[in-house]
Enzyme design. Structure first.
Site, mmCIF file in Angstrom:
data_model
loop_
_atom_site.group_PDB
_atom_site.id
_atom_site.type_symbol
_atom_site.label_atom_id
_atom_site.label_comp_id
_atom_site.label_asym_id
_atom_site.label_seq_id
_atom_site.Cartn_x
_atom_site.Cartn_y
_atom_site.Cartn_z
ATOM 1 N N HIS A 160 3.650 2.151 11.652
ATOM 2 C CA HIS A 160 2.838 1.723 12.583
ATOM 3 C C HIS A 160 2.455 2.893 13.735
ATOM 4 O O HIS A 160 1.488 2.936 14.410
ATOM 5 C CB HIS A 160 3.015 0.575 13.267
ATOM 6 C CG HIS A 160 3.334 -0.467 12.440
ATOM 7 N ND1 HIS A 160 4.752 -1.108 12.083
ATOM 8 C CD2 HIS A 160 2.721 -1.566 11.744
ATOM 9 C CE1 HIS A 160 4.755 -2.202 11.515
ATOM 10 N NE2 HIS A 160 3.538 -2.363 11.036
ATOM 11 N N CYS A 162 0.716 -1.279 0.024
ATOM 12 C CA CYS A 162 0.069 -0.012 -0.090
ATOM 13 C C CYS A 162 0.831 1.157 -0.277
ATOM 14 O O CYS A 162 1.910 1.213 -0.059
ATOM 15 C CB CYS A 162 -0.878 0.089 1.425
ATOM 16 S SG CYS A 162 -0.052 0.050 2.700
ATOM 17 N N GLU A 184 0.264 -0.548 16.410
ATOM 18 C CA GLU A 184 -0.394 0.746 16.006
ATOM 19 C C GLU A 184 -1.216 1.124 17.186
ATOM 20 O O GLU A 184 -1.277 2.392 17.578
ATOM 21 C CB GLU A 184 -1.574 0.440 14.973
ATOM 22 C CG GLU A 184 -1.757 1.755 14.511
ATOM 23 C CD GLU A 184 -2.906 1.345 13.328
ATOM 24 O OE1 GLU A 184 -4.127 1.877 13.535
ATOM 25 O OE2 GLU A 184 -2.767 0.787 12.431
ATOM 26 N N CYS A 227 2.787 5.872 8.783
ATOM 27 C CA CYS A 227 1.633 6.157 7.692
ATOM 28 C C CYS A 227 0.828 7.333 8.276
ATOM 29 O O CYS A 227 0.379 7.418 9.338
ATOM 30 C CB CYS A 227 0.939 4.813 7.739
ATOM 31 S SG CYS A 227 -0.461 5.081 6.514
ATOM 32 N N HIS A 278 -0.925 -4.788 19.480
ATOM 33 C CA HIS A 278 -0.322 -4.320 18.009
ATOM 34 C C HIS A 278 0.156 -3.020 18.286
ATOM 35 O O HIS A 278 -0.329 -2.193 19.094
ATOM 36 C CB HIS A 278 -1.631 -4.222 17.277
ATOM 37 C CG HIS A 278 -1.231 -4.104 15.707
ATOM 38 N ND1 HIS A 278 -0.907 -2.857 15.198
ATOM 39 C CD2 HIS A 278 -0.934 -5.016 14.643
ATOM 40 C CE1 HIS A 278 -0.573 -3.075 14.029
ATOM 41 N NE2 HIS A 278 -0.720 -4.265 13.521
#
Length: 323
Positions: free
Chosen positions: A77, A15, A129, A99, A127
């Site tokens: 992340h 992506c 993020e 990101c 996680h």
């Protein structure tokens, strides 16, 4: 009788956020020279990490492992404000590869917390993020993983509730939990636009499309990739057998027995060259008919940090208003 076929989902693989993060490390290695320290895996893919290590990137778990005054890249992340503070204490030269979609969620967390709202973060514990987002306002954010968590979320009397979501989850992943929150809190505040990553949703929708014919789906990705693991689950829910594989060498030919149509895709952190390798291996095993099934075309571009841009980047950014 039709021969054995491979349906390759599109979109798949990298992506825009992953492309940006990898470009940042590669350009720093070119301009700065090794070593370039990177806090955590730049993206969740063993092949990408290994290739960058061979070029001189050094991946560390915490900023405390980076020599004082050195250059450090923060992974795609996202990280908490505490990490930036510690980097500043160590006089590290920080290059942010977070990101932009994750940065948007962080900004929303700060805004909601500033208004005194209770924030329900829909995501997975542990996680990277999620850890980074919760660090933006730890006193205001509660992690909500399940419908049951939503039902038991503790909120002060009269306090308004907002929700945010981990970007690597899909609308399908989060809808039940958000519905449960809205059922308890009718005035629930949501982000101005969906926090779900466009790439996550597109890749899941593409898998659903190939599952209309494919009875087996192979997902190229690493075990620590959230979005790749979800693609496996999406294929399974759609009625196909599904497996997560690192590369062509991980393909077990026994899985193919009884399947004339095999679906193939890759998580957003996985290079498309790995998909080509798996397709080539499938061809050797009799699946020579290869068809790409395109759901939509992605043309998203995220601008690099100013110090790393060249003229080509500026032209592409000026042509893409979303950059």
């Amino acid at each position: 009788m039709a021969g054995k076929r491979v349906l390759i989902a599109a979109p798949r693989s990298f992506c825009a956020g992953v492309v940006r993060a990898i470009d940042i490390v590669e350009r720093l290695l070119d301009q700065h020279g090794p070593p370039v320290y990177v806090r955590h895996q730049i993206v969740h893919n063993v092949h990408v990490v290994r290739d960058l290590e061979e070029r001189g990137a050094i991946f560390v778990e915490t900023e405390s492992e980076v020599p004082e005054g050195a250059l450090v890249v923060l992974s795609a992340h996202g990280v908490s404000p505490e990490v930036y503070r510690k980097c500043d204490e160590r006089k590290l030269e920080v290059v942010d590869a977070v990101c932009p979609l994750v940065s948007k969620v962080h900004a929303e967390a700060r805004r909601y917390a500033g208004r005194g709202l209770k924030i329900a973060l829909v995501g997975h514990a542990g996680h990277e993020e999620v850890i980074g987002t919760m660090g933006e306002a730890p006193e205001a954010i509660s992690l909500v993983e399940t419908v049951e968590d939503a039902r038991h979320l503790e909120v002060e009397d009269g306090q308004q509730v907002a929700y945010l979501t981990q970007t690597t989850l899909s609308v399908d992943d989060t809808s039940d939990v958000v519905d449960a929150l809205r059922g308890r809190f009718p005035s629930l505040v949501g982000p101005p636009s969906a926090d779900i990553c466009y790439a996550t949703q597109n890749r899941q929708d593409a898998v659903k499309q190939i599952c209309e014919e494919a009875t087996l789906v192979l997902v190229v990705g690493s075990v620590n990739s959230s979005n790749a693991n979800r693609l496996v689950e999406v294929a399974h829910v759609a009625g196909a057998e599904s497996y997560l594989i690192d590369d062509a060498g991980s393909l077990d030919s026994a899985w193919l027995e009884g399947h004339d149509v095999v679906g193939l895709t890759a998580g957003a952190s996985s290079p498309d060259t790995l998909v080509d390798g798996v397709a080539d291996r499938l061809a050797e095993l009799g699946y020579e008919d290869r068809e790409e099934v395109e759901l939509t075309r992605e043309d998203v571009y995220f601008r690099l940090p100013p110090r790393l841009r060249d003229e080509a980047d500026e032209r592409q950014a000026s042509a893409d208003p979303a950059a």
